[in-house]
Motif scaffolding. Structure first.
Motif, PDB file in Angstrom:
ATOM      1  N   SER A  15       0.848  -1.188   0.000  1.00 13.65           N
ATOM      2  CA  SER A  15       0.000   0.000   0.000  1.00 13.65           C
ATOM      3  C   SER A  15       0.888   1.243   0.000  1.00 13.65           C
ATOM      4  CB  SER A  15      -0.873   0.012   1.252  1.00 13.65           C
ATOM      5  OG  SER A  15      -0.051   0.050   2.412  1.00 13.65           O
ATOM      6  N   THR A  16       0.280   2.388  -0.193  1.00 18.63           N
ATOM      7  CA  THR A  16       1.037   3.637  -0.184  1.00 18.63           C
ATOM      8  C   THR A  16       1.724   3.850   1.163  1.00 18.63           C
ATOM      9  OG1 THR A  16      -0.508   4.641  -1.753  1.00 18.63           O
ATOM     10  CG2 THR A  16       0.881   6.135  -0.468  1.00 18.63           C
ATOM     11  N   SER A  17       1.018   3.545   2.248  1.00 19.05           N
ATOM     12  CA  SER A  17       1.598   3.760   3.578  1.00 19.05           C
ATOM     13  C   SER A  17       2.792   2.840   3.826  1.00 19.05           C
ATOM     14  CB  SER A  17       0.545   3.547   4.667  1.00 19.05           C
ATOM     15  OG  SER A  17       0.010   2.244   4.597  1.00 19.05           O
ATOM     16  N   LEU A  18       2.689   1.592   3.367  1.00 21.90           N
ATOM     17  CA  LEU A  18       3.815   0.682   3.565  1.00 21.90           C
ATOM     18  C   LEU A  18       5.015   1.104   2.726  1.00 21.90           C
ATOM     19  CD1 LEU A  18       5.097  -1.867   4.758  1.00 21.90           C
ATOM     20  CD2 LEU A  18       4.220  -3.103   2.776  1.00 21.90           C
ATOM     21  N   LEU A  19       4.764   1.484   1.481  1.00 23.86           N
ATOM     22  CA  LEU A  19       5.866   1.919   0.622  1.00 23.86           C
ATOM     23  C   LEU A  19       6.567   3.143   1.196  1.00 23.86           C
ATOM     24  CD1 LEU A  19       4.210   1.376  -2.876  1.00 23.86           C
ATOM     25  CD2 LEU A  19       6.078   0.052  -1.878  1.00 23.86           C
ATOM     26  N   GLN A  20       5.809   4.032   1.789  1.00 21.63           N
ATOM     27  CA  GLN A  20       6.419   5.202   2.436  1.00 21.63           C
ATOM     28  C   GLN A  20       7.261   4.780   3.631  1.00 21.63           C
ATOM     29  OE1 GLN A  20       2.943   7.578   3.278  1.00 21.63           O
ATOM     30  NE2 GLN A  20       2.948   8.572   1.257  1.00 21.63           N
ATOM     31  N   ALA A  21       6.764   3.781   4.375  1.00 20.75           N
ATOM     32  CA  ALA A  21       7.521   3.287   5.528  1.00 20.75           C
ATOM     33  C   ALA A  21       8.810   2.615   5.079  1.00 20.75           C
ATOM     34  CB  ALA A  21       6.664   2.307   6.335  1.00 20.75           C
ATOM     35  N   LEU A  22       8.735   1.851   3.995  1.00 20.64           N
ATOM     36  CA  LEU A  22       9.932   1.199   3.460  1.00 20.64           C
ATOM     37  C   LEU A  22      10.955   2.242   3.014  1.00 20.64           C
ATOM     38  CD1 LEU A  22       8.329  -1.654   1.285  1.00 20.64           C
ATOM     39  CD2 LEU A  22       9.385  -1.874   3.539  1.00 20.64           C
ATOM     40  N   GLN A  23      10.461   3.268   2.324  1.00 20.78           N
ATOM     41  CA  GLN A  23      11.350   4.307   1.816  1.00 20.78           C
ATOM     42  C   GLN A  23      12.045   5.058   2.956  1.00 20.78           C
ATOM     43  OE1 GLN A  23       9.664   6.648  -1.315  1.00 20.78           O
ATOM     44  NE2 GLN A  23      11.000   8.404  -0.938  1.00 20.78           N
ATOM     45  N   SER A  24      11.310   5.443   3.970  1.00 18.11           N
ATOM     46  CA  SER A  24      11.909   6.193   5.083  1.00 18.11           C
ATOM     47  C   SER A  24      12.897   5.327   5.863  1.00 18.11           C
ATOM     48  CB  SER A  24      10.808   6.717   6.010  1.00 18.11           C
ATOM     49  OG  SER A  24      10.064   5.648   6.567  1.00 18.11           O
ATOM     50  N   THR A  25      12.604   4.038   5.980  1.00 17.89           N
ATOM     51  CA  THR A  25      13.532   3.138   6.670  1.00 17.89           C
ATOM     52  C   THR A  25      14.820   2.989   5.879  1.00 17.89           C
ATOM     53  OG1 THR A  25      11.697   1.915   7.664  1.00 17.89           O
ATOM     54  CG2 THR A  25      13.840   0.813   7.600  1.00 17.89           C
TER      55      THR A  25
END
Length: 339
Positions: A15-25
């Motif tokens: 999802s968009t939220s998970l992809l954002q979390a992956l990117q920030s990590t």
């Protein structure tokens, strides 16, 4: 074998939220490869894995791949990387270099959204993916050369202790327990079409069981040499993404090279160009040549299952019903062949 329910659930996690979390990590993990605050991380693609590009202030790039959970274990991923290192060492073909961390590790582990993710950093290779037209015959001949070189290296390479990769057989590609999904779960499949595909499936299974698994026929393959994993530059044809590499019969490498275009009018010419290139390196065996149609059909059935479990991906959404109708037509033709 992967847990199919968890496999599907993981795919839907993109999802968009998970992809954002992956990117920030990933931004926080950049120092593991000696990269600093001047680097920008952006999403490149999602399919089985989530792939990100890192760019620094000097416009230098590299690729970070987050392996999807519950598909490969750590041993399988490290085995993939070991084969790539062997290919790079022997200068067999042009592939991405693997950048180890500052601690000398090829594989880095992190936890995001309570899921364990594995990260590998690859060299960014420039180039464009091949397009399918009359000019495709030239690069398909080059692909035949490249594939033969891979097959020779695979056959002669002494696998390191503990090396393990999946096997691509009827059970793992087209059966109800197939890794990528079960073609029988395709939505809105008419009963007549279903029975036709069942007959095709039975013939695939029957013929595959007749094939020899002698070492010269059944080897470690790239197993995903489709256009999306090829890069053409003015001087070379490069190969990326060894994520699906595994053991199978040699003809599967051609079948996978024509993924999603098995019913294209140029198919006979593409096959001949591939075999012509292959023959300049080593003579293709009778079994390889005679089993090409078999593996093209089985790959098509496998991709039906892939579309079921990857419904949220751009590729699956683009293909949709047209791929199913094309598969039915191919199956009708396959069943008329005198095997």
């Amino acid at each position: 074998m992967p847990n199919k329910l968890l496999f599907v659930a993981v795919l839907m996690l993109y999802s968009t939220s998970l992809l954002q979390a992956l990117q920030s990590t990933l931004v926080r993990y950049l120092p593991c490869w000696g990269m600093g605050a001047d680097c920008h991380v952006s999403l490149l693609s999602i399919s089985e894995n989530a792939t990100f590009m890192v760019t620094n202030a000097n416009d230098w790039h590299c690729i970070l791949r987050l392996y999807r959970p519950d598909y490969h274990n750590d041993t399988e991923i490290l085995s993939e990387l070991e084969w790539m290192l062997a290919l790079e060492k022997n200068s067999i073909i042009r592939i991405p270099h693997i950048y180890p961390t500052v601690y000398g590790e090829l594989l880095t582990i992190c936890e995001i959204a309570s899921i364990r993710w594995r990260i590998v950093c690859f060299e960014y290779l420039s180039g464009s993916t091949p397009s399918l037209n009359a000019a495709s015959l030239e690069w398909f001949e080059k692909l035949g050369i490249l594939t033969a070189q891979l097959h020779i290296q695979s056959y002669t390479w002494q696998k390191p202790l503990g090396f393990y990769r999946k096997h691509w057989t009827y059970e793992t590609m087209a059966s109800p327990q197939a890794y990528f999904g079960d073609w029988r779960q395709v939505r809105n499949l008419h009963s007549t079409a279903y029975r036709l595909l069942e007959r095709c499936d039975y013939l695939l299974k029957k013929r595959l069981y007749r094939l020899s698994r002698q070492r010269e026929n059944y080897i470690l393959l790239h197993a995903d040499l489709r256009t999306a994993n090829l890069l053409i530059d003015s001087e070379y044809l490069a190969v990326i993404d060894f994520d699906d590499c595994g053991f199978s019969w040699k003809a599967l490498d051609f079948a996978n090279a024509v993924s999603f275009m098995e019913d294209h009018p140029l198919m006979p010419e593409l096959q001949q160009a591939w075999l012509s290139g292959y023959a300049t390196v080593t003579y293709p065996s009778k079994e390889l040549i005679s089993s090409i149609e078999l593996f093209v059909m089985m790959r098509r059935m496998q991709l039906m299952g892939w579309i079921v479990t990857h419904a949220e991906t751009p590729t699956a959404q683009k293909l949709g019903e047209s791929h199913t109708l094309g598969t039915i037509n191919l199956a009708e033709n396959f069943l008329t062949k005198p095997f």
